[in-house]
Write an enzyme that holds these catalytic residues in place. Structure first.
Site, PDB file in Angstrom:
ATOM      1  N   ASN A 111       0.674  -1.081  -0.096  1.00  0.00           N
ATOM      2  CA  ASN A 111       0.073  -0.137   0.043  1.00  0.00           C
ATOM      3  C   ASN A 111       1.152   1.296   0.025  1.00  0.00           C
ATOM      4  O   ASN A 111       1.842   1.508   1.031  1.00  0.00           O
ATOM      5  CB  ASN A 111      -0.996   0.000   1.115  1.00  0.00           C
ATOM      6  CG  ASN A 111      -1.877   1.337   1.304  1.00  0.00           C
ATOM      7  OD1 ASN A 111      -1.550   2.207   1.079  1.00  0.00           O
ATOM      8  ND2 ASN A 111      -3.197   0.766   1.572  1.00  0.00           N
ATOM      9  N   ARG A 135       4.421  18.510   0.846  1.00  0.00           N
ATOM     10  CA  ARG A 135       5.407  19.655   0.235  1.00  0.00           C
ATOM     11  C   ARG A 135       4.547  20.233  -1.134  1.00  0.00           C
ATOM     12  O   ARG A 135       5.158  21.207  -1.525  1.00  0.00           O
ATOM     13  CB  ARG A 135       6.835  19.069  -0.106  1.00  0.00           C
ATOM     14  CG  ARG A 135       7.507  19.042   1.223  1.00  0.00           C
ATOM     15  CD  ARG A 135       7.859  20.154   1.912  1.00  0.00           C
ATOM     16  NE  ARG A 135       8.745  21.002   1.116  1.00  0.00           N
ATOM     17  CZ  ARG A 135      10.196  21.052   1.308  1.00  0.00           C
ATOM     18  NH1 ARG A 135      10.692  20.153   2.317  1.00  0.00           N
ATOM     19  NH2 ARG A 135      10.842  21.770   0.597  1.00  0.00           N
ATOM     20  N   HIS A 179      -5.701   3.472  -1.536  1.00  0.00           N
ATOM     21  CA  HIS A 179      -6.868   3.632  -0.943  1.00  0.00           C
ATOM     22  C   HIS A 179      -6.960   5.059  -0.924  1.00  0.00           C
ATOM     23  O   HIS A 179      -7.079   5.687  -0.157  1.00  0.00           O
ATOM     24  CB  HIS A 179      -7.001   3.244   0.486  1.00  0.00           C
ATOM     25  CG  HIS A 179      -8.043   3.021   1.333  1.00  0.00           C
ATOM     26  ND1 HIS A 179      -8.566   2.220   2.207  1.00  0.00           N
ATOM     27  CD2 HIS A 179      -9.100   3.971   1.092  1.00  0.00           C
ATOM     28  CE1 HIS A 179      -9.480   2.373   2.552  1.00  0.00           C
ATOM     29  NE2 HIS A 179     -10.159   3.447   2.127  1.00  0.00           N
ATOM     30  N   HIS A 196      -4.278  11.795   0.546  1.00  0.00           N
ATOM     31  CA  HIS A 196      -3.158  11.155   0.647  1.00  0.00           C
ATOM     32  C   HIS A 196      -3.092  10.869  -1.132  1.00  0.00           C
ATOM     33  O   HIS A 196      -2.630  11.371  -2.019  1.00  0.00           O
ATOM     34  CB  HIS A 196      -2.800   9.788   1.326  1.00  0.00           C
ATOM     35  CG  HIS A 196      -3.923   8.942   1.922  1.00  0.00           C
ATOM     36  ND1 HIS A 196      -4.716   8.432   1.163  1.00  0.00           N
ATOM     37  CD2 HIS A 196      -4.250   8.773   3.032  1.00  0.00           C
ATOM     38  CE1 HIS A 196      -5.696   7.999   1.761  1.00  0.00           C
ATOM     39  NE2 HIS A 196      -5.298   8.035   2.910  1.00  0.00           N
ATOM     40  N   GLU A 213      -8.676   0.084  -2.935  1.00  0.00           N
ATOM     41  CA  GLU A 213      -9.409  -0.120  -1.788  1.00  0.00           C
ATOM     42  C   GLU A 213     -10.523   1.104  -1.648  1.00  0.00           C
ATOM     43  O   GLU A 213      -9.901   2.352  -1.826  1.00  0.00           O
ATOM     44  CB  GLU A 213      -8.494  -0.087  -0.530  1.00  0.00           C
ATOM     45  CG  GLU A 213      -7.699  -1.518  -0.597  1.00  0.00           C
ATOM     46  CD  GLU A 213      -7.038  -1.605   0.783  1.00  0.00           C
ATOM     47  OE1 GLU A 213      -6.298  -2.701   1.162  1.00  0.00           O
ATOM     48  OE2 GLU A 213      -7.068  -0.638   1.368  1.00  0.00           O
ATOM     49  N   THR A 232      -8.231   6.160   9.573  1.00  0.00           N
ATOM     50  CA  THR A 232      -7.924   4.718   8.912  1.00  0.00           C
ATOM     51  C   THR A 232      -8.935   3.908   9.111  1.00  0.00           C
ATOM     52  O   THR A 232     -10.060   4.152   9.898  1.00  0.00           O
ATOM     53  CB  THR A 232      -6.486   4.424   9.736  1.00  0.00           C
ATOM     54  OG1 THR A 232      -6.337   3.293   8.797  1.00  0.00           O
ATOM     55  CG2 THR A 232      -6.763   4.063  10.874  1.00  0.00           C
ATOM     56  N   HIS A 246      -3.929  -4.669   7.775  1.00  0.00           N
ATOM     57  CA  HIS A 246      -3.877  -3.850   8.736  1.00  0.00           C
ATOM     58  C   HIS A 246      -3.176  -4.285   9.748  1.00  0.00           C
ATOM     59  O   HIS A 246      -3.348  -4.785  10.626  1.00  0.00           O
ATOM     60  CB  HIS A 246      -5.576  -3.607   9.360  1.00  0.00           C
ATOM     61  CG  HIS A 246      -5.661  -2.175   9.725  1.00  0.00           C
ATOM     62  ND1 HIS A 246      -6.012  -1.179   9.037  1.00  0.00           N
ATOM     63  CD2 HIS A 246      -5.505  -1.713  10.974  1.00  0.00           C
ATOM     64  CE1 HIS A 246      -6.204   0.121   9.775  1.00  0.00           C
ATOM     65  NE2 HIS A 246      -5.946  -0.523  10.817  1.00  0.00           N
ATOM     66  N   ASP A 247      -2.024  -3.440  10.068  1.00  0.00           N
ATOM     67  CA  ASP A 247      -1.109  -3.460  11.115  1.00  0.00           C
ATOM     68  C   ASP A 247      -0.246  -4.870  11.321  1.00  0.00           C
ATOM     69  O   ASP A 247       0.413  -4.884  12.031  1.00  0.00           O
ATOM     70  CB  ASP A 247      -1.833  -3.363  12.635  1.00  0.00           C
ATOM     71  CG  ASP A 247      -2.359  -2.071  12.863  1.00  0.00           C
ATOM     72  OD1 ASP A 247      -1.893  -1.066  12.033  1.00  0.00           O
ATOM     73  OD2 ASP A 247      -2.965  -1.578  13.812  1.00  0.00           O
ATOM     74  N   HIS A 249       1.387   1.255   6.189  1.00  0.00           N
ATOM     75  CA  HIS A 249       2.071   2.011   7.099  1.00  0.00           C
ATOM     76  C   HIS A 249       3.310   1.330   7.785  1.00  0.00           C
ATOM     77  O   HIS A 249       4.288   2.089   7.811  1.00  0.00           O
ATOM     78  CB  HIS A 249       1.015   1.906   8.169  1.00  0.00           C
ATOM     79  CG  HIS A 249       1.605   3.017   9.387  1.00  0.00           C
ATOM     80  ND1 HIS A 249       1.308   4.578   9.272  1.00  0.00           N
ATOM     81  CD2 HIS A 249       1.988   2.806  10.590  1.00  0.00           C
ATOM     82  CE1 HIS A 249       1.882   4.986  10.314  1.00  0.00           C
ATOM     83  NE2 HIS A 249       2.156   4.149  11.064  1.00  0.00           N
TER      84      HIS A 249
END
Length: 237
Positions: free
Chosen positions: A7, A18, A43, A50, A70, A100, A190-191, A214
């Site tokens: 991801n 920036r 996503h 993002h 996603e 999230t 996820h995580d 992440h």
């Protein structure tokens, strides 16, 4: 071997901070694939904080592996996916301003809605996956939506694993067994991280794909992107 889809939302977050094009999202996606990853996940959210919707179009010719988009199937998202025609669309019940993803679908309550959405994507030749918790009744209902796969929401596993509770993976394994029996493919995300991914992979039968963003990007700050991608691939063997 379980496929690794990276991801790249966090790359887009850094770029957007920036206002320019550094880091170059398209180049990073290309590099990640050259490093060995078998997929790219994005996503996009309605506020485009993002991944931007235009990014989804721009990535289409760049992603030569599996392309996974996603999101919550609001009208704008559905049109994006139908235009781009990625390999897979993963349906996630995010609210518009959600930081999230923090819950899977209630596939019983939203059964008819999911059936309609999934039918439209499948008619366009796009593989469908539903982001879901481990409740077996929800897994059974997911199979009735027409989805090709589920994506197990793994935050609770990751939290318990960090506390030393490895037994927490059992409900995920049970969910995967039932999903496979019902003809559903099994994804997860996820995580998940370098610390827990090997154990999770070894514990979950028929795990087709993991989507990791992440943790992978955070770990890469210390260890390097190419190195981290290959560390994941080694743990997923």
């Amino acid at each position: 071997m379980t496929k690794l889809s990276v991801n790249i939302n966090k790359i887009a977050t850094l770029r957007n901070s920036r206002g320019g094009n550094v880091p170059n999202l398209l180049q990073v996606a290309q590099d990640i694939q050259e490093f060995g990853a078998e997929g790219i996940t994005i996503h996009p959210r309605p506020d485009e904080r993002h991944i931007r919707y235009q990014d989804a179009y721009d990535l289409k010719p760049i992603v030569t592996t599996e392309y996974n988009i996603e999101g919550n199937p609001i009208d704008k998202f559905m049109q994006l996916v139908l235009d781009v025609k990625p390999t897979q669309v993963t349906l996630v019940p995010d609210s518009v301003d959600q930081l999230t993803s923090n819950a899977g679908w209630d596939t019983i309550k939203h059964q008819s809605y999911l059936q309609e959405v999934i039918a439209e994507f499948k008619n366009a030749g796009i593989r469908t996956s539903i982001f879901i918790d481990t409740d077996l009744k929800l897994i059974e209902a997911a199979a009735k939506t027409g989805a090709d796969r589920i994506e197990l929401y793994t935050e609770e596993f990751a939290t318990q694993f960090e506390k030393g509770n490895k037994e927490a993976v059992k409900v995920y394994a049970d969910a995967a067994v039932l999903a496979h029996e019902l003809g559903l493919g099994i994804n997860a995300g996820h995580d998940l991280s370098l610390d827990n991914i090997k154990f999770f992979k070894q514990s979950i039968p028929n795990l087709a794909e993991v989507s990791i963003g992440h943790a992978l990007i955070s770990e890469s700050i210390y260890l390097g992107l190419q190195n981290v991608v290959n560390m994941y691939l080694d743990r997923l063997k």
